[in-house]
Design an enzyme around this catalytic site. Sequence first.
Site, PDB file in Angstrom:
ATOM      1  N   HIS A  64      -8.138  19.213  26.695  1.00  0.00           N
ATOM      2  CA  HIS A  64      -6.939  18.672  27.338  1.00  0.00           C
ATOM      3  C   HIS A  64      -6.453  19.671  28.396  1.00  0.00           C
ATOM      4  CE1 HIS A  64      -3.291  16.342  27.780  1.00  0.00           C
ATOM      5  NE2 HIS A  64      -2.638  17.487  27.799  1.00  0.00           N
ATOM      6  N   GLY A 120     -17.455  13.749  34.813  1.00  0.00           N
ATOM      7  CA  GLY A 120     -18.389  14.424  33.917  1.00  0.00           C
ATOM      8  C   GLY A 120     -18.609  15.894  34.197  1.00  0.00           C
TER       9      GLY A 120
END
Length: 207
Positions: free
Chosen positions: A116, A17
């Site tokens: 990404h 996270g």
Amino acid sequence: MNGGKPFRLGVLGSGKGSNFVALADAIAAGTLPAQVALVISDVADAGILQHARSRGIAAEFLPPGKFRTKLDEDAEPAYVRRLQEAQVDLVVLAGFMRVLKSDFLRAFPQRIINIHPSLLPAFPGLEAWKQALDYGVKFTGCTVHFVDDGVDSGPILGQEVVPVLPGDTAATLHARIQQAEHRLYPATVAALACGRVQVAGRQVVCR
Ligand code: GRF
């Protein structure tokens, strides 16, 4: 902002996270005009849930069902329902390790983004930093893109270049890419929140 209303984010993650933390920190610092309405994870003990709860943000584990790389036919509508109930304006994938299928995409048209860890279209898929290192490129980076029904293939909102340095390992390169992610993702979400993004097919302009 959204006609005076806060721009509401639904964040999906499966891991530690750190991108969620970067988004939450940018909101707290006033550089990202948004609020996180809900965090959902497919992993019960994911760090992203703990980070959200420690900030007082609603965070839920929703079981993904029987498949390994996608949500099953019960899980997918449950995810969509929770995000709709939370009235999110944007679904932000932050290390969510499952492919979203067409019903999910149709529920949030052009309102799902992903980050990404490579300069797409190079090195889609898993462990993109390792793919880059193994290939021997001198520069890699990170990409924020809209999510479509392919793998890391949607229109590109933004990219940041990261050098590959002599002696890099997969871990050192990934860490350097993540530092770039933590700049690029909040800045890109801010552009969307402020209505500074124009989309024409694959051409996306973020002002
Ligand atoms: C990031 O490297 C992101 O590019 C990829 O998954 C990772 C998530 O990391 N999609 P974190 O959970 O945000 O730290």
